[in-house]
Design an enzyme around this catalytic site. Structure first.
Site, short mmCIF file in Angstrom:
data_model
loop_
_atom_site.label_atom_id
_atom_site.label_comp_id
_atom_site.label_asym_id
_atom_site.label_seq_id
_atom_site.Cartn_x
_atom_site.Cartn_y
_atom_site.Cartn_z
N SER A 97 104.37 37.58 -0.71
CA SER A 97 103.37 36.66 -1.25
C SER A 97 103.85 36.05 -2.58
O SER A 97 104.87 35.38 -2.62
CB SER A 97 102.03 37.41 -1.41
OG SER A 97 100.96 36.52 -1.59
N ASP A 227 97.90 34.69 8.98
CA ASP A 227 97.85 34.88 7.53
C ASP A 227 96.76 33.98 6.97
O ASP A 227 96.86 32.76 7.01
CB ASP A 227 99.22 34.50 6.92
CG ASP A 227 99.35 34.92 5.47
OD1 ASP A 227 98.36 34.79 4.74
OD2 ASP A 227 100.44 35.35 5.07
N HIS A 256 98.25 38.60 6.48
CA HIS A 256 99.02 38.49 5.23
C HIS A 256 99.57 39.85 4.80
O HIS A 256 100.72 39.95 4.37
CB HIS A 256 98.11 37.93 4.13
CG HIS A 256 98.81 37.63 2.85
ND1 HIS A 256 99.80 36.67 2.74
CD2 HIS A 256 98.67 38.16 1.60
CE1 HIS A 256 100.23 36.62 1.50
NE2 HIS A 256 99.58 37.50 0.79
#
Length: 276
Positions: A97, A227, A256
């Site tokens: 991320s 995600d 995610h």
């Protein structure tokens, strides 16, 4: 605790497990978490003979809650300071991320010989926010909403994110882990509210296009199609096109937070890439 001190006096906490002469892997966590988010991967790769290292980004976890430096240039400089202090050579860097953005920004600037390969997972590059140059991005209103929720009640916000979209626990039939939710909240609340607030701009508005173009080491881009935090279509496929030596690995229906929900799927793929 193991820490390094950066040029501006910030203490960066890190973990460093394994033989010092083993192949190093450096893990970069997502927002608003800490090095603890990598427990599964660190144990997995430690058990396979690697040296595993993970740090808490400034303002996060056990690192100094600084009043400034919550942007990608400083994040990358902190990583460079850590690599210098530990004298890491040919290291593999893995980022999730926001941490994926940090990896890309650092690797594009790293001294020769410091980096061997990189992996970015559910990562924010090339750029998240919608603009004329990035029509498929998320409107700035989305990120303003995150900021507002954080200011209004950070503790509740940090329950809502992992309970819902982060791990896909809001999907019908999802196998919910209360432990993952609680650990996400614990890590988030360890960090500074100001750092978390300012980091939203860093992960959403930083344009990593030129960084991706500069990177010449092999990069594995891993992303789940479900995600809900970093939408697949505007991230992984676009990022891999900008890389000179990139490989895209797509995970149908994974969220995610797939590093935590599906480590049995993701970890072996990383291992195979490292052994290539």
């Amino acid at each position: 605790m193991s820490t390094i001190i950066t040029k501006d006096g910030t203490e960066i906490f890190y973990k460093d497990w394994g033989a010092r002469d083993a192949q190093p892997i450096v893990f970069h966590h997502g927002w608003p978490l800490s090095a603890d988010d990598w427990d599964n991967q660190m144990l997995f790769f430690l058990g396979r003979g690697f040296r595993v290292i993970a740090h808490d980004r400034r303002g996060h976890g056990r690192s100094t809650q600084t009043s400034s430096g919550h942007e990608m240039d400083t994040y990358a400089a902190d990583v460079a300071a850590l690599a210098e202090a530990l004298d890491l050579k040919n290291a593999f860097h893995v980022g999730h991320s926001t941490g994926g953005g940090e990896v890309v920004h650092y690797v594009a600037r790293a001294k020769p010989g410091r980096v061997g390969k990189a992996v970015i997972v559910g990562a924010v590059p090339p750029v998240m926010v919608k603009s004329d140059k990035n029509p498929g991005g998320l409107p700035i209103d989305v990120f303003d909403g995150l900021r507002s929720a954080l200011v209004a009640n950070r503790a509740q916000f940090f329950i809502d994110v992992p309970t819902g979209p982060f791990y896909g626990f809001n999907r019908p039939g999802a196998e919910v882990s209360q432990g993952l939710i609680d650990n996400w909240w614990r890590q988030g609340m360890m960090g500074g509210a100001n750092a978390h607030y300012e980091c939203i701009k860093a992960f959403s508005e930083t344009d990593f296009t030129e960084d991706l173009k500069k990177i010449d080491v092999p990069v594995l881009v891993m992303h789940g199609t479900d995600d809900q935090i970093v939408p697949y279509a505007d991230s992984a496929p676009l990022a891999v096109k900008l890389l000179s030596n990139g490989t895209l690995k797509t995970y149908e229906g994974l969220p995610h937070g797939m590093l935590s929900t599906h480590p049995d799927v993701v970890n072996p793929d990383m291992l195979a890439f490292f052994k290539e």
